[in-house]
Scaffold this active site. Structure first.
Site, short mmCIF file in Angstrom:
data_model
loop_
_atom_site.label_atom_id
_atom_site.label_comp_id
_atom_site.label_asym_id
_atom_site.label_seq_id
_atom_site.Cartn_x
_atom_site.Cartn_y
_atom_site.Cartn_z
N LYS A 209 -1.62 -11.16 -5.19
CA LYS A 209 -0.95 -11.35 -6.47
C LYS A 209 0.36 -12.12 -6.28
O LYS A 209 0.64 -13.09 -6.95
CB LYS A 209 -0.69 -9.98 -7.09
CG LYS A 209 -0.31 -10.09 -8.51
CD LYS A 209 0.04 -8.78 -9.12
CE LYS A 209 0.99 -9.18 -10.23
NZ LYS A 209 1.58 -8.16 -10.95
N GLU A 215 0.95 -9.46 5.48
CA GLU A 215 -0.36 -9.21 6.10
C GLU A 215 -1.35 -10.31 5.72
O GLU A 215 -2.06 -10.86 6.56
CB GLU A 215 -0.91 -7.86 5.65
CG GLU A 215 -0.18 -6.65 6.17
CD GLU A 215 0.94 -6.18 5.25
OE1 GLU A 215 1.51 -7.02 4.49
OE2 GLU A 215 1.26 -4.98 5.29
N GLY A 269 -1.53 -4.85 -9.15
CA GLY A 269 -2.44 -4.88 -8.00
C GLY A 269 -3.51 -3.80 -8.03
O GLY A 269 -4.71 -4.08 -7.92
N ARG A 270 -3.10 -2.55 -8.22
CA ARG A 270 -4.08 -1.46 -8.11
C ARG A 270 -4.97 -1.34 -9.35
O ARG A 270 -5.86 -0.50 -9.40
CB ARG A 270 -3.38 -0.14 -7.79
CG ARG A 270 -2.31 0.27 -8.76
CD ARG A 270 -1.46 1.40 -8.19
NE ARG A 270 -0.32 1.70 -9.05
CZ ARG A 270 0.84 1.05 -9.01
NH1 ARG A 270 1.02 0.04 -8.17
NH2 ARG A 270 1.83 1.39 -9.80
N GLU A 355 0.37 5.49 -5.52
CA GLU A 355 1.32 4.40 -5.76
C GLU A 355 1.80 4.46 -7.22
O GLU A 355 2.90 4.02 -7.54
CB GLU A 355 0.69 3.04 -5.45
CG GLU A 355 1.71 1.94 -5.27
CD GLU A 355 1.15 0.67 -4.64
OE1 GLU A 355 1.56 0.32 -3.51
OE2 GLU A 355 0.31 0.01 -5.27
N HIS A 386 -18.20 19.62 7.41
CA HIS A 386 -18.13 19.94 8.84
C HIS A 386 -16.75 19.62 9.38
O HIS A 386 -16.58 19.41 10.58
CB HIS A 386 -19.24 19.18 9.58
CG HIS A 386 -20.59 19.52 9.05
ND1 HIS A 386 -21.30 20.62 9.48
CD2 HIS A 386 -21.32 18.97 8.04
CE1 HIS A 386 -22.43 20.71 8.80
NE2 HIS A 386 -22.47 19.72 7.90
N LYS A 514 9.26 -2.98 3.27
CA LYS A 514 8.95 -4.39 3.51
C LYS A 514 10.18 -5.12 4.05
O LYS A 514 10.09 -5.90 5.00
CB LYS A 514 8.49 -5.07 2.21
CG LYS A 514 7.10 -4.66 1.77
CD LYS A 514 6.69 -5.44 0.52
CE LYS A 514 5.44 -4.84 -0.10
NZ LYS A 514 5.10 -5.42 -1.39
#
Ligand code: F6P
Length: 551
Positions: A209, A215, A269-270, A355, A386, A514
């Site tokens: 965005k 990254e 973004g999310r 977030e 398990h 950041k």
């Protein structure tokens, strides 16, 4: 700062409201869930509902008519229906960034043929054109061959949504392109993908965005360098498309202008899986499946718009989150899909909820005196049984669980799917019913165990039960059902957030990390100008020494 988000709120979520809820919770503990089912034979029917392609059973919760009435009154007092109306009308509910949050308009484009917003309609038109060109082989790589593989390079919201949906649909024979995802800056991620893909026929989607995310830029740079080497060509532009709200930054990075899909700035973004950030989904499964995803969400939009709080399923689930968080003091929640192809759902929901609701100030900046978003975690069933289900059953904390299952498997082998579903249903039953020490003791004694030994062992085997859960079923996992499921969770999150008075659409808490990572990058490369605490300085030295010893 823009408009506040208290559209239509008739009261604050003050301490007296919360005290009344806590008093109600204390009282409700006296009636165990088992008892509630015994007292009311229609309970399951009363507290469950079909909603679009989903069936939601919330009867195994600590609720009754009075509690639900109180929670629905809270929703009205906090103006939740009005906030949803404002949300649909394009109000800037994201007040700290002064942005609209009109996600229903994205879904409207798929269901009604237009969104009501030219920028959105043209984003989808460009997306559809690109998808068709790649899928029919008209658009090719630098050596003229059609694409066989796509790599989505993005992180957070530019990764989780497409990754979840592509994985969910991978089972259904709709994929014509092999899809890969590179998110983390850890060089192992991109390196390992690059060793498995064909250079000539791979298309990279650089999804960011902001187009400033470290990254994503690092992985895209690595991919471009690799491709230039492999193809022995400087110009590898046809292999890179971008999805972004910052087209000028994508262009400056070297993405061809006609290969950039622009997403309006207000799409967070999310929440961006519904937009052109879903490009990997449309490429691998086709535009029709992408539209089916949005249409599933549209069905939930319609439900939320028309159902009163008492019948509004996402709203009720959000109110239950408030109920457990503030009246019961519970700060953890498990999401347990009994469907292998929903294994990424807990991770997706972690970003969506944590977030969004990991906030401790109100929209107006006041420090809140009550708990907000808790921890979301989980994994696919039966694997979790398990592993951590021991804690769900006998741990000292109550953790509400969501069980999610589909009624049909795409891979039916014998009774395996039936057994999977049996496990799913039995877990919620056992969490609710538990087993008393007295019953266990009697069984052990009947089996021949000495009384003392039986009494002691029974304490270890006893299960308190009375642990709440929701079960969500879908006929089969497909794009439509998945779209509905994700939208259900979105509205649930918004409901709780609006009661809490927080802005679920911003994420200021990730910024400092950041910035400081830039300082640490400098420190690791030998820049000592920024003083570090002794612990961090020691870690930096260790890393620098390890690198030096390799030189
Ligand atoms: O760091 C958090 C975040 O901003 C998320 O909200 C977002 O989904 C992710 O980073 C990726 O951001 P972008 O799409 O701008 O690269």
């Amino acid at each position: 700062m823009g408009i506040t988000t208290n559209h239509g709120a008739k009261s604050t979520y003050d301490s007296s409201t919360r005290s009344s809820l806590s008093a109600l919770a204390k009282h409700s503990i006296n009636t165990p869930l088992n008892q509630r089912f015994q007292d009311d034979p229609d309970r399951a029917m009363r507290y469950s509902s079909d909603i679009g392609p989903l069936f939601v059973d919330y009867s195994k919760h600590h609720i009754d008519k009075n509690i639900l009435t109180t929670l629905c009154k809270l929703a009205r007092d906090r103006g939740i229906p009005e906030q949803f109306e404002a949300f649909r009308a394009g109000a800037h509910l994201n007040n700290t960034e002064d942005r609209a949050t009109n996600y229903p308009s994205l879904r409207r484009w798929a269901a009604e043929g237009q969104s009501g917003d030219d920028a959105i309609d043209s984003m989808y038109a460009d997306m559809a054109k690109l998808v068709a060109a790649v899928r029919n082989g008209e658009m090719t790589g630098a050596t003229g061959k059609p694409f066989t593989d796509i790599v989505n390079i993005g992180i957070g919201g530019s990764d989780f949504g497409p990754r979840l949906v592509c994985d969910a649909l991978a089972n259904q024979g709709t994929s014509s392109l092999k899809t890969h995802f590179a998110a983390n800056i850890d060089p192992s991620v991109i390196t390992e993908i690059l060793t498995t893909i064909p250079a000539e026929t791979t298309l990279f989607i650089v999804a960011s965005k902001s187009f400033g995310t470290q990254e994503t830029r690092s992985n895209a740079t690595a991919a471009r360098g690799w491709l230039r080497d492999k193809l022995n060509k400087d110009n590898v532009d046809p292999h890179f498309v971008a999805v972004t709200s910052k087209p000028e930054s994508a262009e400056a990075f070297g993405i061809r202008k006609d290969l950039i899909l622009c997403v309006p700035e207000w799409v967070g973004g999310r929440f961006s899986v519904w937009s052109a950030f879903g490009l990997a989904i449309a490429l691998s499964s086709g535009m029709d499946n992408f539209k089916a995803l949005l249409t599933g969400a549209y069905q939930i939009d319609q439900h939320v718009e028309h159902a009163p709080p008492e019948q509004n399923i996402p709203m009720i689930l959000g109110l239950l989150d408030v109920w457990y968080r503030n009246a019961w003091g519970i700060s953890s929640q498990a999401v347990l899909p009994y469907e292998h192809h929903l294994k990424l759902l807990p991770i997706y929901l972690q970003q969506l909820f944590m977030e969004s609701a990991g906030k401790s100030v109100s929209c107006n900046g006041e420090v809140l005196q009550h708990g907000t978003g808790g921890v979301i975690w989980g994994t696919e069933g039966t694997n979790g049984q398990h592993s951590f289900h021991q804690l769900l059953h006998q741990g000292s904390d109550t953790i509400p669980c969501d069980f999610i299952a589909s009624l049909q498997s795409y891979n039916p082998i014998g009774e395996q799917h039936q057994n999977l579903v049996a496990n799913c249903f039995s877990q919620s039953l056992v969490l609710m019913q538990g087993q008393s020490a007295t019953d266990i003791e009697q069984t052990l004694i009947k089996g021949g165990m000495a009384h003392d030994e039986a009494k002691q062992l029974a304490q270890h085997k006893a299960m308190l039960g009375n642990r709440p859960s929701t079960t969500i079923l879908m006929e089969a996992l497909n794009a439509n059902a998945l779209g509905a499921l994700i939208a259900l969770y979105e509205y649930r999150l918004f409901t709780a957030s609006f009661v809490w008075g927080i802005n679920p659409f911003d994420q200021w808490g990730v910024e400092l990390g950041k910035q400081i990572s830039q300082t640490l990058m400098g420190a690791l490369s030998g820049d000592n100008t920024n003083p570090l605490d002794s612990s961090t300085a020691q870690l930096v030295d260790r890393y620098k020494n390890a690198r030096k010893s390799k030189e």
